[in-house]
Design a protein around this motif. Structure first.
Motif, PDB file in Angstrom:
ATOM      1  N   UNK A 153      30.073 -18.159  -4.252  1.00 17.39           N
ATOM      2  CA  UNK A 153      30.176 -19.094  -3.120  1.00 17.39           C
ATOM      3  C   UNK A 153      29.698 -20.496  -3.489  1.00 17.39           C
ATOM      4  N   UNK A 154      28.731 -20.576  -4.370  1.00 16.75           N
ATOM      5  CA  UNK A 154      28.151 -21.889  -4.693  1.00 16.75           C
ATOM      6  C   UNK A 154      28.587 -22.431  -6.041  1.00 16.75           C
ATOM      7  N   UNK A 155      29.040 -21.558  -6.913  1.00 13.65           N
ATOM      8  CA  UNK A 155      29.442 -21.999  -8.243  1.00 13.65           C
ATOM      9  C   UNK A 155      28.269 -22.257  -9.183  1.00 13.65           C
ATOM     10  N   UNK A 211      32.703  -9.950  -8.014  1.00  8.44           N
ATOM     11  CA  UNK A 211      32.071  -8.733  -7.494  1.00  8.44           C
ATOM     12  C   UNK A 211      31.308  -9.119  -6.233  1.00  8.44           C
ATOM     13  N   UNK A 212      31.647  -8.449  -5.129  1.00  4.38           N
ATOM     14  CA  UNK A 212      31.003  -8.777  -3.853  1.00  4.38           C
ATOM     15  C   UNK A 212      30.087  -7.658  -3.397  1.00  4.38           C
ATOM     16  N   UNK A 213      29.109  -7.998  -2.577  1.00  4.78           N
ATOM     17  CA  UNK A 213      28.223  -6.977  -1.983  1.00  4.78           C
ATOM     18  C   UNK A 213      27.030  -7.641  -1.338  1.00  4.78           C
ATOM     19  N   UNK A 214      26.581  -7.048  -0.223  1.00  6.81           N
ATOM     20  CA  UNK A 214      25.417  -7.591   0.481  1.00  6.81           C
ATOM     21  C   UNK A 214      24.153  -6.904  -0.026  1.00  6.81           C
ATOM     22  N   UNK A 215      23.052  -7.627   0.025  1.00  4.45           N
ATOM     23  CA  UNK A 215      21.740  -7.024  -0.213  1.00  4.45           C
ATOM     24  C   UNK A 215      21.335  -6.312   1.071  1.00  4.45           C
ATOM     25  N   UNK A 274      29.326 -12.542  -7.055  1.00  3.29           N
ATOM     26  CA  UNK A 274      29.230 -13.243  -8.344  1.00  3.29           C
ATOM     27  C   UNK A 274      30.594 -13.202  -9.020  1.00  3.29           C
ATOM     28  N   UNK A 275      30.824 -14.169  -9.911  1.00  3.87           N
ATOM     29  CA  UNK A 275      32.081 -14.115 -10.671  1.00  3.87           C
ATOM     30  C   UNK A 275      31.896 -14.718 -12.053  1.00  3.87           C
ATOM     31  N   UNK A 333      26.235  -8.739 -23.827  1.00  2.00           N
ATOM     32  CA  UNK A 333      25.720  -8.637 -22.451  1.00  2.00           C
ATOM     33  C   UNK A 333      25.042  -9.940 -22.053  1.00  2.00           C
ATOM     34  N   UNK A 334      24.254 -10.478 -22.969  1.00  2.00           N
ATOM     35  CA  UNK A 334      23.529 -11.717 -22.654  1.00  2.00           C
ATOM     36  C   UNK A 334      24.520 -12.837 -22.334  1.00  2.00           C
ATOM     37  N   UNK A 335      25.521 -13.012 -23.205  1.00  2.00           N
ATOM     38  CA  UNK A 335      26.485 -14.112 -22.990  1.00  2.00           C
ATOM     39  C   UNK A 335      27.236 -13.931 -21.689  1.00  2.00           C
ATOM     40  N   UNK A 336      27.653 -12.699 -21.410  1.00  2.00           N
ATOM     41  CA  UNK A 336      28.463 -12.468 -20.205  1.00  2.00           C
ATOM     42  C   UNK A 336      27.634 -12.618 -18.930  1.00  2.00           C
ATOM     43  N   UNK A 337      26.377 -12.179 -18.955  1.00  2.00           N
ATOM     44  CA  UNK A 337      25.552 -12.330 -17.750  1.00  2.00           C
ATOM     45  C   UNK A 337      25.189 -13.789 -17.518  1.00  2.00           C
ATOM     46  N   UNK A 338      24.977 -14.523 -18.613  1.00  2.00           N
ATOM     47  CA  UNK A 338      24.680 -15.959 -18.452  1.00  2.00           C
ATOM     48  C   UNK A 338      25.892 -16.716 -17.914  1.00  2.00           C
ATOM     49  N   UNK A 339      27.079 -16.135 -18.096  1.00  2.00           N
ATOM     50  CA  UNK A 339      28.300 -16.797 -17.605  1.00  2.00           C
ATOM     51  C   UNK A 339      28.553 -16.525 -16.121  1.00  2.00           C
ATOM     52  N   UNK A 340      27.766 -15.616 -15.525  1.00  2.00           N
ATOM     53  CA  UNK A 340      27.975 -15.287 -14.104  1.00  2.00           C
ATOM     54  C   UNK A 340      27.553 -16.441 -13.208  1.00  2.00           C
ATOM     55  N   UNK A 341      28.373 -16.735 -12.202  1.00  2.00           N
ATOM     56  CA  UNK A 341      27.959 -17.721 -11.197  1.00  2.00           C
ATOM     57  C   UNK A 341      28.019 -17.091  -9.810  1.00  2.00           C
TER      58      UNK A 341
END
Ligand SMILES: [Zn+2]
Ligand SMILES: [Zn+2]
Length: 515
Positions: free
Chosen positions: A397-399, A445-449, A437-438, A386-394
């Protein structure tokens, strides 16, 4: 230890300022906007303070009051997982373990008065008085309660109810927010009057008074203060000024009146619990990300829950106010019903902690009723994954990365209530709003706050103390909020049993502070 004066005659006033941002206070005090703070800063020994990592949003005040970590007091959020189930019912104030430091002082014979320290159960059978939740952000009692019991009603008769309801239900138009600020200023005024009234009733040994308006205005009005915020509107700022500055000025005036009421030989402590900044995070995307990481598809009931939740969050606060007030515990029961099957099927799932630091629970065999991950090596491997995969999230839109760290509860704190805490907590990089995020494994994964809060918490706080024998100046090291109660108890010469923090001994050894 405290100087030569006998501890028997000591008196201490503690003013707590909930989520009052220390950087704003320091900047505005320097700029001449907050003269009372500026004066007190000049007269006090002061230290920067870090709130308990990952668990401070809901746990900072219990940590302050009990001088223990979240794993010991076990009270960190408005709803918490019941160990051995998948349910997260509303968490009552009584579920905090341990005793606030004022109960210790009262048992040691001191007369104590406590008013509105947030998120703390009322202290019954106290040698003194406790008025809880007359006017706090996110009160833990539905109505004000007190010891002795008739006090709350007496205060309401004399001063009325708090003029601010749930600040999350205010109308977010410029007019609505301006009304909120009027109500917050009125609450500060009345709270000060209540405080001064109770203060004058007898020569208290310990008098503690809490203000929570900095918390409300920070959540609701950050976008009107911060020109860098995505929702910033220069026209509103030009016409009605900075609402956060307005509320902080009112707090400054209140602080001045309380400090003036305290005699010169009284120790005055001011506690700025934690701070405020932009509400930028990807908490609204987390569940979808975790579902993909787990290789699961959500159950139909969970999909229904997420759909209802999305619609609910999109409704304007006016509609929330008008809808028949759905019993809060019923709402949480429905949530639990809809999510239970989903949670049973997953290896890990999100649990309530805060949007600042969302929690993740591993569905652990032997602990959870339908555990899927073996304790030991498999548990560690899943946490690593989980840690590795979440740290890989960008940010799609900005990268740029969106997660600074994935914190392991075992590395943060340990204690008898650790089982109610999440196993992991996310620390976001919060520089801009996140709409998608991707990562290679998750995809996009898209979604508005859809929340209305534009401000959210930062961990930095500050402690100030002025009094006989205490040299003014900045303490070089950063202290913990767990150190405050032991320090107050040290002023009385009455060490706090069970404290996990330590008194600030340098207060009485002037050499360690610089002016
Ligand atoms: Zn908050
Ligand atoms: Zn509020």
């Amino acid at each position: 230890m405290p100087g030569s004066m006998s501890a028997a005659g000591r008196r201490v006033v503690v003013v707590t300022l909930d989520a009052c941002d220390r950087d704003l206070v320091l900047d505005w005090a320097r700029a001449g906007e907050l003269p009372e703070f500026a004066a007190l800063l000049g007269q006090s020994a002061r230290a920067f303070m870090c709130a308990p990592r990952a668990f401070y949003v809901g746990g900072v005040w219990p940590s302050f009051a009990t001088a223990t970590s979240a794993a010991t007091h076990g009270f960190v959020a408005f709803r918490q997982l019941v160990p051995g189930t998948y349910r997260e019912p509303l968490c009552p104030a009584e579920s905090m373990s341990g005793d606030p430091f004022w109960e210790h002082l009262a048992r040691a014979g001191r007369r104590v008065a406590v008013v509105d320290v947030p998120r703390i159960r009322v202290s019954r059978d106290l040698n003194g008085i406790h008025l809880a939740d007359w006017g706090n952000h996110d009160p833990v009692h539905p109505l004000p309660v007190s010891w002795p019991p008739p006090l709350a009603a007496e205060i309401e008769r004399r001063y009325g109810r708090s003029p601010v309801g749930d600040c999350d239900l205010v109308d977010h138009s410029a007019r609505g927010l301006s009304h909120l600020c009027d109500a917050l200023a009125a609450r500060i005024e009345t709270k000060t009057a209540i405080g001064l009234d109770l203060f004058a009733r007898e020569p208290w040994d310990l008098f503690t008074l809490g203000f929570s308006e900095s918390h409300c205005v920070g959540h609701q009005c950050w976008h009107l203060h911060d020109p860098g915020h995505a929702r910033f509107d220069p026209a509103v700022l030009a016409s009605s000024g900075d609402p956060i500055l307005r509320v902080y000025r009112a707090l400054d005036t209140a602080l001045g009146r309380i400090v003036t009421a305290a005699a010169n030989d009284t120790h005055v402590c001011v506690v700025l619990s934690h701070g405020m900044g932009s509400h930028y995070d990807a908490a609204h995307l987390l569940d979808a990300v975790l579902v993909r990481l787990d290789g699961q598809t959500p159950t139909p009931a969970a999909r229904l829950f997420h759909r209802i939740n999305k619609v609910w969050k999109r409704l304007p606060p006016g509609v929330h106010r008008l809808l028949p007030s759905l019993d809060r515990s019923a709402k949480h029961r429905i949530r639990a019903e809809l999510l239970e099957a989903d949670r049973r099927a997953r290896r890990f799932f999100p649990v309530t902690n805060s949007e600042t630091h969302p929690g993740i629970r591993i569905n652990l065999r032997g602990r959870e009723p339908a555990g899927r991950v073996e304790p030991g090596a498999e548990f560690d491997a899943v946490c690593r994954e989980i840690r590795e995969e979440l740290l890989a999230l960008v940010d799609a839109e900005r990268g740029t990365p969106v997660v600074r760290a994935v914190l392991d509860r075992r590395e943060l704190c340990d204690g008898p209530r650790a089982d109610v805490l999440p196993d992991l907590a996310i620390d976001w990089i919060r520089t801009a709003p996140v709409h998608a995020v991707r990562s290679p494994r998750v995809g996009t994964v898209r979604g508005q706050y859809h929340g209305i809060r534009s401000g959210d918490h930062r961990p930095g706080g500050m402690f100030m103390v002025r009094g006989p024998g205490i040299a003014p100046g900045q303490i070089e090291r950063e202290i913990e909020i767990l150190d405050v109660a032991p320090t107050v108890c040290a002023i009385f010469g009455s060490p706090l049993p069970g404290a996990e923090g330590h008194p600030l001994d340098e207060l009485w050894q002037g050499a360690r502070v610089r002016a």
